[in-house]
Design a protein around this motif. Structure first.
Motif, PDB file in Angstrom:
ATOM      1  N   VAL A 181      30.650   6.442  29.565  1.00 47.30           N
ATOM      2  CA  VAL A 181      30.232   5.047  29.491  1.00 47.30           C
ATOM      3  C   VAL A 181      29.179   4.947  28.392  1.00 47.30           C
ATOM      4  CG1 VAL A 181      29.127   3.165  30.747  1.00 47.30           C
ATOM      5  CG2 VAL A 181      30.660   4.735  31.947  1.00 47.30           C
ATOM      6  N   HIS A 182      29.399   4.064  27.454  1.00 50.70           N
ATOM      7  CA  HIS A 182      28.429   3.886  26.367  1.00 50.70           C
ATOM      8  C   HIS A 182      27.228   3.125  26.912  1.00 50.70           C
ATOM      9  CE1 HIS A 182      31.054   5.620  23.344  1.00 50.70           C
ATOM     10  NE2 HIS A 182      32.038   4.977  23.933  1.00 50.70           N
ATOM     11  N   ASP A 183      26.190   3.879  27.216  1.00 55.95           N
ATOM     12  CA  ASP A 183      24.988   3.360  27.867  1.00 55.95           C
ATOM     13  C   ASP A 183      23.878   3.234  26.821  1.00 55.95           C
ATOM     14  OD1 ASP A 183      22.682   2.917  29.337  1.00 55.95           O
ATOM     15  OD2 ASP A 183      23.153   4.421  30.862  1.00 55.95           O
ATOM     16  N   PRO A 184      23.443   2.009  26.515  1.00 53.66           N
ATOM     17  CA  PRO A 184      22.396   1.842  25.500  1.00 53.66           C
ATOM     18  C   PRO A 184      21.048   2.436  25.912  1.00 53.66           C
ATOM     19  CG  PRO A 184      22.896  -0.265  26.554  1.00 53.66           C
ATOM     20  CD  PRO A 184      23.887   0.747  27.074  1.00 53.66           C
ATOM     21  N   ASP A 185      20.882   2.711  27.213  1.00 55.83           N
ATOM     22  CA  ASP A 185      19.620   3.288  27.695  1.00 55.83           C
ATOM     23  C   ASP A 185      19.607   4.814  27.631  1.00 55.83           C
ATOM     24  OD1 ASP A 185      18.636   0.744  28.240  1.00 55.83           O
ATOM     25  OD2 ASP A 185      19.497   0.752  30.265  1.00 55.83           O
ATOM     26  N   LYS A 186      20.743   5.426  27.291  1.00 58.50           N
ATOM     27  CA  LYS A 186      20.819   6.885  27.176  1.00 58.50           C
ATOM     28  C   LYS A 186      21.229   7.226  25.753  1.00 58.50           C
ATOM     29  CE  LYS A 186      22.056   8.373  31.881  1.00 58.50           C
ATOM     30  NZ  LYS A 186      21.286   7.418  32.544  1.00 58.50           N
ATOM     31  N   THR A 187      20.697   8.318  25.239  1.00 56.24           N
ATOM     32  CA  THR A 187      21.126   8.763  23.920  1.00 56.24           C
ATOM     33  C   THR A 187      22.568   9.250  24.014  1.00 56.24           C
ATOM     34  OG1 THR A 187      20.446  11.058  24.238  1.00 56.24           O
ATOM     35  CG2 THR A 187      18.764   9.523  23.354  1.00 56.24           C
ATOM     36  N   CYS A 188      23.225   9.300  22.897  1.00 56.25           N
ATOM     37  CA  CYS A 188      24.592   9.823  22.883  1.00 56.25           C
ATOM     38  C   CYS A 188      24.590  11.306  23.247  1.00 56.25           C
ATOM     39  CB  CYS A 188      25.232   9.573  21.524  1.00 56.25           C
ATOM     40  SG  CYS A 188      25.574   7.816  21.234  1.00 56.25           S
ATOM     41  N   THR A 213      35.371  11.749  20.390  1.00 54.87           N
ATOM     42  CA  THR A 213      35.283  11.215  19.024  1.00 54.87           C
ATOM     43  C   THR A 213      34.619   9.842  19.038  1.00 54.87           C
ATOM     44  OG1 THR A 213      37.253  12.438  18.350  1.00 54.87           O
ATOM     45  CG2 THR A 213      36.619  10.570  16.980  1.00 54.87           C
ATOM     46  N   ASP A 214      35.017   8.983  19.960  1.00 52.23           N
ATOM     47  CA  ASP A 214      34.422   7.646  20.056  1.00 52.23           C
ATOM     48  C   ASP A 214      32.929   7.729  20.345  1.00 52.23           C
ATOM     49  OD1 ASP A 214      36.893   6.506  19.555  1.00 52.23           O
ATOM     50  OD2 ASP A 214      37.267   5.933  21.654  1.00 52.23           O
ATOM     51  N   LEU A 215      32.544   8.628  21.239  1.00 51.79           N
ATOM     52  CA  LEU A 215      31.122   8.798  21.552  1.00 51.79           C
ATOM     53  C   LEU A 215      30.355   9.269  20.319  1.00 51.79           C
ATOM     54  CD1 LEU A 215      28.812   8.863  23.632  1.00 51.79           C
ATOM     55  CD2 LEU A 215      29.481  11.214  24.139  1.00 51.79           C
ATOM     56  N   LEU A 216      30.930  10.187  19.559  1.00 51.29           N
ATOM     57  CA  LEU A 216      30.254  10.699  18.369  1.00 51.29           C
ATOM     58  C   LEU A 216      30.181   9.638  17.268  1.00 51.29           C
ATOM     59  CD1 LEU A 216      31.693  14.323  18.344  1.00 51.29           C
ATOM     60  CD2 LEU A 216      29.464  13.535  19.190  1.00 51.29           C
ATOM     61  N   GLN A 273      26.784   8.102  15.491  1.00 53.38           N
ATOM     62  CA  GLN A 273      26.551   7.838  14.067  1.00 53.38           C
ATOM     63  C   GLN A 273      26.050   6.414  13.851  1.00 53.38           C
ATOM     64  OE1 GLN A 273      30.416   9.073  12.497  1.00 53.38           O
ATOM     65  NE2 GLN A 273      29.406  10.802  11.457  1.00 53.38           N
ATOM     66  N   HIS A 274      26.672   5.453  14.529  1.00 55.82           N
ATOM     67  CA  HIS A 274      26.249   4.052  14.383  1.00 55.82           C
ATOM     68  C   HIS A 274      24.819   3.849  14.875  1.00 55.82           C
ATOM     69  CE1 HIS A 274      30.725   3.124  14.327  1.00 55.82           C
ATOM     70  NE2 HIS A 274      30.270   2.753  13.152  1.00 55.82           N
ATOM     71  N   GLY A 320      22.516   6.067  14.627  1.00 56.22           N
ATOM     72  CA  GLY A 320      21.613   6.892  13.828  1.00 56.22           C
ATOM     73  C   GLY A 320      21.230   8.206  14.488  1.00 56.22           C
ATOM     74  N   GLU A 321      21.978   8.633  15.510  1.00 62.61           N
ATOM     75  CA  GLU A 321      21.668   9.865  16.228  1.00 62.61           C
ATOM     76  C   GLU A 321      22.432  11.066  15.676  1.00 62.61           C
ATOM     77  OE1 GLU A 321      22.197   9.319  20.468  1.00 62.61           O
ATOM     78  OE2 GLU A 321      21.492   7.258  20.333  1.00 62.61           O
ATOM     79  N   LEU A 322      23.400  10.808  14.822  1.00 61.38           N
ATOM     80  CA  LEU A 322      24.236  11.872  14.261  1.00 61.38           C
ATOM     81  C   LEU A 322      24.428  11.588  12.778  1.00 61.38           C
ATOM     82  CD1 LEU A 322      25.997  14.396  15.013  1.00 61.38           C
ATOM     83  CD2 LEU A 322      27.907  12.808  15.308  1.00 61.38           C
ATOM     84  N   ASP A 323      24.277  12.616  11.968  1.00 65.83           N
ATOM     85  CA  ASP A 323      24.416  12.499  10.517  1.00 65.83           C
ATOM     86  C   ASP A 323      25.729  11.784  10.170  1.00 65.83           C
ATOM     87  OD1 ASP A 323      25.078  13.018   7.798  1.00 65.83           O
ATOM     88  OD2 ASP A 323      23.823  14.809   7.799  1.00 65.83           O
ATOM     89  N   PRO A 324      25.668  10.722   9.341  1.00 68.99           N
ATOM     90  CA  PRO A 324      26.887   9.982   9.003  1.00 68.99           C
ATOM     91  C   PRO A 324      27.879  10.784   8.166  1.00 68.99           C
ATOM     92  CG  PRO A 324      25.017   9.147   7.750  1.00 68.99           C
ATOM     93  CD  PRO A 324      24.481  10.143   8.733  1.00 68.99           C
TER      94      PRO A 324
END
Length: 192
Positions: free
Chosen positions: A79-86, A138-141, A145-146, A148-152
């Motif tokens: 679940v894409h949770d804005p309160d948790k980091t990816c 892949t979607d989570l990663l 990126q969007h 800013g938690e993972l190098d684009p």
């Protein structure tokens, strides 16, 4: 007066299907895919063999269906949770997947082996079981990126393959799929 024809046969029973799936996973876990027959599954589920054939064309279809049911419960998309980091979301997802693999590793290993011998089955296993889980990661990663938690410049699809490669390898070699593996994978993707 018009004669009403009744449909022949019994209606499909969700309870019987659930018992059959449970019996399938139990027997595959205990004896391995190659050592379990449709007759044994029917006996364990206390149903007629024809009941199985009315729902599934092959033993492989039945085993995949049983695995999909439990995978859908235990390894659902993160679940894409804005309160948790990816990073946190990936760790949570992997823990759920590893719980599923710990409970059902035997049948999954057997299916991977069967997929090497039966190319048609391999295509179905890949399309219905492997690829959807790769897409989830892949979607989570991509989300990472969007945010800013993972190098684009990193390739989310390749990273997803690395994630899955790590735990498939552990599963196939009998290594533990546990919190140490979760930490290693997550650290490898996000760098500590």
């Amino acid at each position: 007066m018009t004669e009403v024809k009744q449909a022949s046969g019994r209606p499909r029973d969700a309870e019987a299907a659930s018992a059959i799936r449970a019996a399938t996973l139990k027997l595959i876990n205990e004896h391995g895919y190659g050592n379990v027959s449709i007759a044994a599954i029917a006996a364990e589920a206390n149903v007629a063999r024809q009941t199985l054939y009315n729902r599934w064309n092959t033993k492989a279809d039945l085993v995949l269906d049983a695995l999909f049911e439990t995978a859908g419960e235990q390894a659902a998309a993160p679940v894409h949770d804005p309160d948790k980091t990816c990073r946190e979301q990936l760790a949570i997802f992997l823990r759920r997947v590893f719980s599923h693999l710990t409970a059902n590793g035997g049948p999954i290993r057997a299916l991977i082996a069967s997929a090497q011998e039966d190319l048609a089955f391999r295509d179905v296993f890949k399309a219905r079981f492997v690829k959807p889980r790769e897409v989830m990661v892949t979607d989570l990663l991509r989300d990472a990126q969007h945010r800013g938690e993972l190098d684009p410049n990193r390739d989310p699809e390749m990273l997803s393959r690395f994630v899955h490669g790590a735990f498939w390898y552990a599963l196939l070699t009998g290594d533990p799929v546990d919190d140490d593996l979760v930490r290693g994978i997550v650290d490898g993707i996000f760098y500590p």
